[in-house]
Design a protein around this motif. Structure first.
Motif, PDB file in Angstrom:
ATOM      1  N   VAL A  85       3.283  -5.512   1.751  1.00 52.12           N
ATOM      2  CA  VAL A  85       2.248  -6.266   2.446  1.00 52.12           C
ATOM      3  C   VAL A  85       2.266  -7.726   1.986  1.00 52.12           C
ATOM      4  N   TYR A  88       0.849  -1.197   0.000  1.00 51.71           N
ATOM      5  CA  TYR A  88       0.000   0.000   0.000  1.00 51.71           C
ATOM      6  C   TYR A  88       0.883   1.244   0.000  1.00 51.71           C
ATOM      7  N   GLN A 113      -2.518 -14.517  10.944  1.00 46.37           N
ATOM      8  CA  GLN A 113      -2.924 -13.528  11.934  1.00 46.37           C
ATOM      9  C   GLN A 113      -3.514 -12.288  11.285  1.00 46.37           C
ATOM     10  N   ASN A 114      -4.200 -11.499  12.093  1.00 50.36           N
ATOM     11  CA  ASN A 114      -4.763 -10.235  11.638  1.00 50.36           C
ATOM     12  C   ASN A 114      -3.706  -9.370  10.979  1.00 50.36           C
ATOM     13  N   GLY A 115      -4.019  -8.844   9.810  1.00 48.42           N
ATOM     14  CA  GLY A 115      -3.095  -7.912   9.178  1.00 48.42           C
ATOM     15  C   GLY A 115      -1.963  -8.570   8.425  1.00 48.42           C
ATOM     16  N   CYS A 116      -2.025  -9.880   8.201  1.00 46.85           N
ATOM     17  CA  CYS A 116      -0.922 -10.525   7.496  1.00 46.85           C
ATOM     18  C   CYS A 116      -1.103 -10.442   5.982  1.00 46.85           C
ATOM     19  N   GLY A 117      -2.226  -9.908   5.527  1.00 48.74           N
ATOM     20  CA  GLY A 117      -2.382  -9.675   4.088  1.00 48.74           C
ATOM     21  C   GLY A 117      -3.374 -10.587   3.391  1.00 48.74           C
ATOM     22  N   LYS A 118      -4.237 -11.242   4.132  1.00 46.15           N
ATOM     23  CA  LYS A 118      -5.195 -12.175   3.514  1.00 46.15           C
ATOM     24  C   LYS A 118      -6.202 -11.439   2.632  1.00 46.15           C
ATOM     25  N   SER A 119      -6.796 -10.384   3.199  1.00 46.24           N
ATOM     26  CA  SER A 119      -7.792  -9.644   2.408  1.00 46.24           C
ATOM     27  C   SER A 119      -7.154  -8.991   1.192  1.00 46.24           C
ATOM     28  N   THR A 120      -5.933  -8.506   1.390  1.00 42.86           N
ATOM     29  CA  THR A 120      -5.222  -7.884   0.281  1.00 42.86           C
ATOM     30  C   THR A 120      -5.057  -8.877  -0.870  1.00 42.86           C
ATOM     31  N   GLU A 133     -13.409 -14.075   5.368  1.00 43.88           N
ATOM     32  CA  GLU A 133     -13.910 -14.051   6.748  1.00 43.88           C
ATOM     33  C   GLU A 133     -15.423 -13.822   6.777  1.00 43.88           C
TER      34      GLU A 133
END
Ligand SMILES: Nc1ncnc2c1ncn2[C@@H]1O[C@H](COP(=O)(O)OP(=O)(O)O)[C@@H](O)[C@H]1O
Ligand SMILES: [Mg+2]
Lengths: 273, 295
Positions: free
Chosen positions: A19, A13, A38-45, A163
């Motif tokens: 990311v 980003y 974990q949260n923020g590891c880039g899955k949604s990205t 998620e």
């Protein structure tokens, strides 16, 4: 056949904080892949890159043999459907039927066909009695069921669940999981990419991809990961209940196999006394 | 949040509910114009206004709009009534008939016409409220956006889907009103639990409370809009591409009947106005009160 091929994918980003780092992943047609991390590891990205909501920095994404670029993006979006996390923020129509129809209107489906498809898919997700209801009258689980109908009514080859159950109560979560299971049985060729925080949910997949700080650190069968306590501790994962139970029972001396279901273990314990 | 129930859609199945929203919008405009057309003599105006008022009452009964809600929304108008009365009484008007004196305040003559004038304005406002209530109670907000889109469709000539984008924006705004109201209440509860009091304290404290509400609300709304646009794009939305339509609007025989009736009424009033037809010229005030001072 390979449905999704990702080669040396990089994304950031802001320029100095990458990311996703050099992601390589191949997903077969009909496969059910869980992506955990974990949260923020880039899955949604990663999901947003696959459907072209974000533009990659480098690397290649191939969906159904089509390389993702500006020209192919609309074609690829017809094949990939995604269900996001927040049930409210993906409900676009005024009512359930309008929301399902929205996906079809975008594909310029003739009205007569739309009317039958809306009914058909509302019935598939068990929302046929709510067609004229507005979202404020629906529970979170019902809204996500509509979101799944929105996704499937376009007849995609790949379904991404980012998620999709994480904002639901346990009952809603069960609703969605059994619905996905049913869809999978009805259409074995549907590829499912399920991003989840929930270890129980990840356990339902054929394969687990473990993401950590933007890198794929492991891909394996679900049971392989959860038997490996070293990895579990290293990445702070929690172990699914069924695996914990199997382990405990084995410690207590029961003859338990890794494939045994909850019912079978229960039966065994009951019979042994 | 309860006063937002004004103008809520009431899901009945009356004749008016079944009308085409495009037609209803057009009829509403015709009625509004009729109300604001003033015929020259006051007596004719009075009779026309009474006629329109009875017509609207009939329409309200027909479309099952709740009179209770009308009274509730009118009860907020008392301030306006006093304000108008004061203006019409104390600002001298050469059009007032000097014979129509109601009473004196000191040596200042209060004219009956002041009551008549302000009453007439209030009455027109009440009728405006009735018309909008009938429209919004019998038409789903979404149908109204479709109607607006249809009226704007000539803008297609600009090669930019103005009408569609406007209607889509409007319908998403409507769709998110309940969601954002829920959110407002959640934030208020969360901030209350942190000690913000929205109902007490001086003006600065209250403004502080409002800021504590509005900023989180905006942050969340912006986050929502981003997720929403992602969801729309992922589902293949492209305003410039050809899209089919799920909802279609139908102009039926009902619409024809309703429209012709309203058009006839409008035409009648317009004719009276144009030909200055003061079909009745009775000085009502003189007639009723004898126009002598009451006190
Ligand atoms: N729109 C954005 N702008 C800047 N940074 C972002 C944005 N979205 C996510 N990030 C950052 O990218 C990283 C990965 O986010 P995300 O893919 O949402 O993680 P996950 O879905 O695994 O929880 C996080 O560190 C997050 O802070
Ligand atoms: Mg995420």
């Amino acid at each position: 056949m390979k449905n999704v091929v990702i080669k040396n994918l990089n994304y950031s980003y802001n320029e100095n904080t990458p990311v996703l780092k050099n992601i390589n992943l191949e997903i077969n047609q009909g496969e059910y892949v869980s992506i955990v991390g974990q949260n923020g590891c880039g899955k949604s990205t990663l999901c947003k890159l696959i459907i072209g909501l974000l533009e990659k920095d480098s690397g290649e994404i191939i969906v159904n043999g089509l390389s993702l670029n500006k020209d192919s993006i609309q074609e690829i979006r017809k094949k990939v459907a995604i269900v996001f996390q927040n049930p409210d923020n993906q409900f676009i129509g005024a009512t359930v039927e309008d929301d399902i129809a929205f996906s079809l209107e975008n594909n310029n489906i003739p009205r007569e066909k739309m009317i039958t498809l809306v009914k058909e898919y509302a019935t598939k997700v068990g929302m046929e009695d709510f067609l004229t209801k507005e979202p404020s009258y629906l529970s979170g689980g019902q809204k996500q069921r509509v979101a799944i109908a929105d996704a499937l009514v376009r007849n995609p080859e790949i379904l991404i669940l980012d998620e999709a159950t994480s904002m639901l109560d346990p009952a809603g979560k069960q609703e969605i999981l059994s619905l996905v299971n049913k869809m999978k049985l009805e259409n074995p060729n549907l590829t499912i990419i399920s991003i989840t925080h929930d270890i129980e949910e990840a356990y339902l997949g054929d394969r687990i991809v473990l993401l950590n700080e933007g890198e794929i650190v492991l891909t394996c069968r679900p049971d392989e990961l959860f038997k490996n306590s070293e990895l579990i501790n290293q990445y702070n994962l929690s172990v699914p209940f069924i695996v914990q139970l199997q382990k405990k029972c084995q410690e207590l001396g029961y003859q338990i196999n890794d494939e045994d279901t909850l019912e079978k273990i229960g039966e065994m314990i009951c019979q042994s006394k | 949040m309860n006063n937002l129930t004004f103008g809520r859609y009431a899901p009945f199945n009356t004749f008016v509910h079944k009308l085409d929203p495009r037609n209803k919008l057009l009829m509403m405009i015709l009625l509004l114009v009729s109300i604001f057309l003033k015929v020259d003599s006051w007596s004719s105006t009075l009779i026309l206004t009474a006629f329109l008022f009875l017509l609207l009452i009939a329409a309200m009964i027909m479309s099952r709009v709740s009179f209770l809600q009308l009274f509730k929304s009118l009860s907020m108008m008392w301030f306006l009534v006093i304000f108008l009365l004061l203006i019409y009484i104390f600002i001298p008007n050469p059009n007032y008939n000097p014979e129509h004196i109601a009473f004196y305040i000191g040596s200042y003559a209060v004219n009956y016409d002041a009551f008549y004038q302000s009453g007439y304005i209030i009455f027109r406002l009440i009728m405006m409220i009735m018309i909008t209530m009938i429209l919004t109670a019998t038409t789903k907000p979404m149908d109204l956006t479709y109607a607006i889109e249809w009226y704007l469709s000539p803008l297609k000539i600009f090669k930019y889907p103005v009408a569609h984008i406007l209607a889509m924006t409007l319908s998403i705004a409507l769709r998110f009103i309940p969601t954002l109201l829920d959110e407002t209440q959640r934030i208020m509860k969360a901030q209350s639990s942190r000690g913000v009091d929205f109902n007490k304290g001086g003006i600065f404290k209250r403004i502080g409370g409002l800021v504590a509400l509005i900023i989180p609300l905006f942050v969340s709304a912006i986050g929502r809009s981003e997720e929403l646009s992602n969801a729309m794009e992922a589902r293949g939305y492209n305003p410039y591409a050809k899209r089919s339509r799920y909802r279609i609007l139908k102009f039926s025989w009902r619409d024809l009947i309703a429209f012709i009736s309203i058009l006839a009424i409008f035409g009648g009033i317009l004719t009276l106005k144009i030909y200055d037809a003061n079909f009745i010229k009775i000085d009502f005030i003189y007639w009723i009160f004898g126009a002598k001072p009451l006190f």
